[in-house]
Design an enzyme around this catalytic site. Structure first.
Site, PDB file in Angstrom:
ATOM      1  N   VAL A  24     -17.246  36.032  55.988  1.00  0.00           N
ATOM      2  CA  VAL A  24     -16.565  36.419  54.739  1.00  0.00           C
ATOM      3  C   VAL A  24     -17.528  36.285  53.552  1.00  0.00           C
ATOM      4  CG1 VAL A  24     -14.706  35.786  53.131  1.00  0.00           C
ATOM      5  CG2 VAL A  24     -14.256  35.872  55.605  1.00  0.00           C
ATOM      6  N   SER A 105     -14.463  38.452  75.296  1.00  0.00           N
ATOM      7  CA  SER A 105     -14.435  39.041  73.954  1.00  0.00           C
ATOM      8  C   SER A 105     -15.552  40.059  73.774  1.00  0.00           C
ATOM      9  CB  SER A 105     -14.599  37.944  72.895  1.00  0.00           C
ATOM     10  OG  SER A 105     -13.774  36.863  73.206  1.00  0.00           O
ATOM     11  N   ASP A 127     -18.212  27.124  77.014  1.00  0.00           N
ATOM     12  CA  ASP A 127     -18.760  27.104  78.382  1.00  0.00           C
ATOM     13  C   ASP A 127     -20.282  27.327  78.434  1.00  0.00           C
ATOM     14  OD1 ASP A 127     -16.202  26.752  79.190  1.00  0.00           O
ATOM     15  OD2 ASP A 127     -16.032  28.606  80.330  1.00  0.00           O
ATOM     16  N   ARG A 171     -15.081  27.273  83.645  1.00  0.00           N
ATOM     17  CA  ARG A 171     -14.378  28.049  84.676  1.00  0.00           C
ATOM     18  C   ARG A 171     -15.355  28.592  85.720  1.00  0.00           C
ATOM     19  NH1 ARG A 171     -10.368  31.721  81.901  1.00  0.00           N
ATOM     20  NH2 ARG A 171     -12.247  32.105  80.726  1.00  0.00           N
ATOM     21  N   GLU A 214     -21.338  -1.510  88.958  1.00  0.00           N
ATOM     22  CA  GLU A 214     -19.972  -1.898  88.574  1.00  0.00           C
ATOM     23  C   GLU A 214     -19.049  -0.704  88.448  1.00  0.00           C
ATOM     24  OE1 GLU A 214     -20.715  -3.995  84.991  1.00  0.00           O
ATOM     25  OE2 GLU A 214     -20.684  -5.937  86.017  1.00  0.00           O
ATOM     26  N   GLU A 222     -14.640  22.216  86.204  1.00  0.00           N
ATOM     27  CA  GLU A 222     -13.328  22.684  86.696  1.00  0.00           C
ATOM     28  C   GLU A 222     -13.458  23.855  87.683  1.00  0.00           C
ATOM     29  OE1 GLU A 222     -12.322  25.446  82.789  1.00  0.00           O
ATOM     30  OE2 GLU A 222     -10.704  24.844  84.093  1.00  0.00           O
TER      31      GLU A 222
HETATM   32  O1  F6P Z   1     -13.043  29.198  76.711  1.00  0.00           O
HETATM   33  C1  F6P Z   1     -13.500  28.846  77.941  1.00  0.00           C
HETATM   34  C2  F6P Z   1     -12.507  27.946  78.602  1.00  0.00           C
HETATM   35  O2  F6P Z   1     -12.324  26.801  77.821  1.00  0.00           O
HETATM   36  C3  F6P Z   1     -12.868  27.591  80.035  1.00  0.00           C
HETATM   37  O3  F6P Z   1     -13.744  26.502  80.123  1.00  0.00           O
HETATM   38  C4  F6P Z   1     -11.514  27.318  80.617  1.00  0.00           C
HETATM   39  O4  F6P Z   1     -11.523  27.525  82.005  1.00  0.00           O
HETATM   40  C5  F6P Z   1     -10.651  28.326  79.944  1.00  0.00           C
HETATM   41  O5  F6P Z   1     -11.254  28.599  78.714  1.00  0.00           O
HETATM   42  C6  F6P Z   1      -9.224  27.892  79.736  1.00  0.00           C
HETATM   43  O6  F6P Z   1      -8.527  28.968  79.239  1.00  0.00           O
HETATM   44  P1  F6P Z   1      -7.090  28.885  78.567  1.00  0.00           P
HETATM   45  O7  F6P Z   1      -7.262  28.199  77.252  1.00  0.00           O
HETATM   46  O8  F6P Z   1      -6.669  30.288  78.429  1.00  0.00           O
HETATM   47  O9  F6P Z   1      -6.241  28.064  79.484  1.00  0.00           O
END
Ligand code: F6P
Length: 322
Positions: A24, A105, A127, A171, A214, A222
């Protein structure tokens, strides 16, 4: 150029607000009007767009999330959705668009570019899996959040001589898990890019236990074949072989919330300023990123057809250091 638009799309990332603010203010400094699209590409389809002044973006830099809102917009993946979005842009007299977001995006930016609309992307995803930028907006903040979690887990783990499986976001990419493991001094890390045998992991935890450690922390992405929950289940029936008692912690969306770090605010401001510079030069259909400390542009088709690889030397380093 008289009027440009800006939107944030996909998963939000801390620092997006600093990027909106910089689009902006640098846009206004060039004599343009800047309009904000609400709710990502979905907002373009439904015509949710409004003018933004310099004061409208005051006091937002320290806030996580995105003041414009974001969305995963399945309708925009269709040709019909893209044409509706294009109609909004044309009806509102928007001559170019800045898209702040990650892989999905920038696939969207690529679609608009193919339709002949001037678009520039800004690299933003926690990510860090977007080709064309060594690091992206939100990564530093997300890393610091997992680091804080590791530090906290270590104290409770040590008190009860436990092992923790800590699942972090990612992801398809193990960047956050790997870097958190290095910075947090974890015992092991599990990422989608490397096949992990749960048996090996069990042996490593056992070895750590026998050395008298320890606690043990395993950082799991994920998106890995075995996520924290499946590893936790697997180990619960082999508990005696680990030595440690085991717990599972999943950070989930906590990792995307909260105030951006100084690094992310500065990165976002620089990338967004780079985007309006690219528009001013008439350089469209590119992603603005950071490479070797410089603001760079990469053609959006290259970004969308390339995969960012993880640095395997860092994976080896993590193994040596644990
Ligand atoms: O933006 C990436 C991310 O955060 C990934 O790491 C994750 O798997 C995914 O988006 C989660 O997506 P949402 O917010 O749509 O559940």
């Amino acid at each position: 150029m008289k009027r440009i638009g800006v939107l944030t799309s996909g998963g939000d990332a801390p620092g997006m607000n600093a990027a909106i603010r910089a689009v902006v203010r640098t846009g206004i400094a060039k004599g343009w009007e800047v309009w904000g699209v609400k709710g990502g590409y979905q907002g373009l389809i439904t015509g949710k767009i409004l003018p933004l002044g310099a004061r409208d973006v005051g006091g937002i830099m320290q806030r996580g999330g995105t003041i414009l809102g974001s969305a995963r917009a399945p309708e925009f993946k269709t040709e019909e959705g893209q044409l509706k979005a294009l109609r909004t842009l044309n009806e509102q007299g928007i001559e170019a668009l800045v898209v702040i977001g990650g892989n999905g995006s920038q696939t969207g930016s690529g679609a608009l570019h193919k339709l002949g609309f001037p678009v520039v992307g800004v690299a933003s995803t926690i990510d860090n899996d977007l080709y064309g930028s060594e690091t992206t907006i939100g990564v530093d903040t997300a890393l610091n959040i997992s680091l804080e979690a590791i530090d906290r887990l270590k104290t409770t783990a040590s008190s009860l001589q436990r092992a923790f499986m800590l699942e972090v976001m990612g992801r398809d990419c193990g960047y956050l898990a790997l870097m958190s493991a290095i910075a947090g001094g974890a015992e092991a890390c599990v990422i989608p890019e490397v096949e992990t045998d749960p048996e090996d992991l069990a042996q490593r935890l056992r070895a750590a236990y026998q050395k008298g450690k320890e606690h043990a922390i395993v950082v799991v992405a994920e998106g890995a074949k075995y996520n924290a929950e499946t590893l936790g289940q697997y180990f619960s029936s082999h508990r005696e072989r680990l030595g440690f008692d085991l717990r599972v912690t999943i950070l989930g969306h906590v990792q995307r919330g909260g105030a951006p770090t100084a690094y992310d605010r500065i990165l976002a401001s620089r990338l967004a300023a780079g985007a309006t510079e690219a528009l001013a030069r008439g350089e469209f259909g590119v992603l603005v990123g950071l490479n070797q400390s410089k603001i760079t542009t990469t053609p959006i088709e290259v970004v969308n057809s390339s995969k960012k690889e993880i640095d395997m030397e860092l994976f080896e380093l993590a193994k040596i250091l644990d």
